[in-house]
Write a protein that holds these residues in place. Structure first.
Motif, short mmCIF file in Angstrom:
data_model
loop_
_atom_site.label_atom_id
_atom_site.label_comp_id
_atom_site.label_asym_id
_atom_site.label_seq_id
_atom_site.Cartn_x
_atom_site.Cartn_y
_atom_site.Cartn_z
N SER A 106 36.19 -43.22 31.30
CA SER A 106 36.59 -42.08 32.31
C SER A 106 35.87 -42.26 33.43
O SER A 106 34.84 -41.94 33.62
N ARG A 115 36.28 -40.38 36.25
CA ARG A 115 35.74 -39.15 36.50
C ARG A 115 34.16 -38.88 35.83
O ARG A 115 33.40 -38.24 36.76
N ASP A 116 34.23 -38.93 34.68
CA ASP A 116 33.15 -38.67 33.63
C ASP A 116 31.86 -39.60 34.31
O ASP A 116 30.62 -39.22 34.44
N ALA A 131 31.65 -41.02 37.30
CA ALA A 131 31.22 -40.70 38.54
C ALA A 131 30.30 -39.42 38.37
O ALA A 131 29.21 -39.35 39.22
N ARG A 132 30.55 -38.62 37.67
CA ARG A 132 29.78 -37.34 37.42
C ARG A 132 28.34 -37.75 37.05
O ARG A 132 27.34 -37.16 37.44
N ALA A 133 28.23 -38.50 36.07
CA ALA A 133 27.27 -38.59 35.29
C ALA A 133 26.34 -39.75 36.27
O ALA A 133 24.86 -39.43 36.38
N ARG A 140 26.31 -39.38 39.60
CA ARG A 140 25.92 -38.44 40.56
C ARG A 140 24.68 -37.48 40.15
O ARG A 140 23.80 -37.45 40.93
N GLU A 141 24.96 -37.06 39.03
CA GLU A 141 23.84 -36.21 38.25
C GLU A 141 22.53 -37.15 38.12
O GLU A 141 21.35 -36.56 38.35
N ASN A 142 22.55 -38.34 37.54
CA ASN A 142 21.35 -39.21 37.40
C ASN A 142 20.57 -39.46 38.54
O ASN A 142 19.53 -39.51 38.72
N GLU A 163 24.25 -35.23 49.19
CA GLU A 163 25.59 -35.63 48.96
C GLU A 163 25.30 -37.13 48.23
O GLU A 163 24.63 -37.62 48.73
N ASN A 217 28.17 -40.00 47.40
CA ASN A 217 29.43 -40.37 47.56
C ASN A 217 29.51 -41.58 46.73
O ASN A 217 28.85 -42.60 46.89
#
Length: 143
Positions: free
Chosen positions: A94, A96-97, A99-101, A103-105, A120, A122
């Protein structure tokens, strides 16, 4: 300057000077943190030809960017930083998943190691690595 009874400055040692962090330092931290995320195949341009040239460039002394920070661009200020990452993801994940992971890491690693606030991150997904695609690693002619 205020003098204390012992003759030293009353300012805490941590307040005596400035620490600057180069863009490249933040880029390396972010690059390593992004690569730790499952589903990230690589950082940098998604085109096979660009990856090939990047791999050759990395082998040349004084090459533009280290492999660790390829695909990462940081703008570092005095207390904040902003990052742009280009990633290649594995087929089937995924986006989206992932990219989220990423970003968080990246935010966690950069803020913990530098003390900078990440305003930010990106993420541009430049390609998808298909299961039957081979990694394009050119043979090195450099000795």
């Amino acid at each position: 300057m205020t003098e204390s009874a012992s003759g030293g400055s009353s300012r805490a040692p941590a307040d005596r000077g400035r620490t600057t962090i180069a863009d490249g330092v933040v880029e390396k931290i972010a690059g390593l943190a992004a690569r730790e995320v499952v589903g990230v195949h690589a950082l940098g341009s998604g085109s096979g030809l660009s990856r090939t040239f990047g791999a050759v460039r990395d082998r040349v002394p004084g090459g533009a960017k280290s492999a660790v920070s390829r695909g990462v661009k940081a703008e570092v200020g005095e207390v904040q930083t902003a990052l742009d990452l280009e990633i290649v993801v594995d087929y089937g994940v995924s986006i989206r998943d992932v990219a989220r992971a990423v970003r968080e890491n990246v935010i966690s690693a950069v803020e913990r190691m530098t003390g900078l606030e990440v305003v930010e991150v990106n993420i541009a997904v430049g390609d998808v690595k298909l299961p039957d695609e081979e990694d394009e690693e050119p043979e090195s002619r450099l000795h």
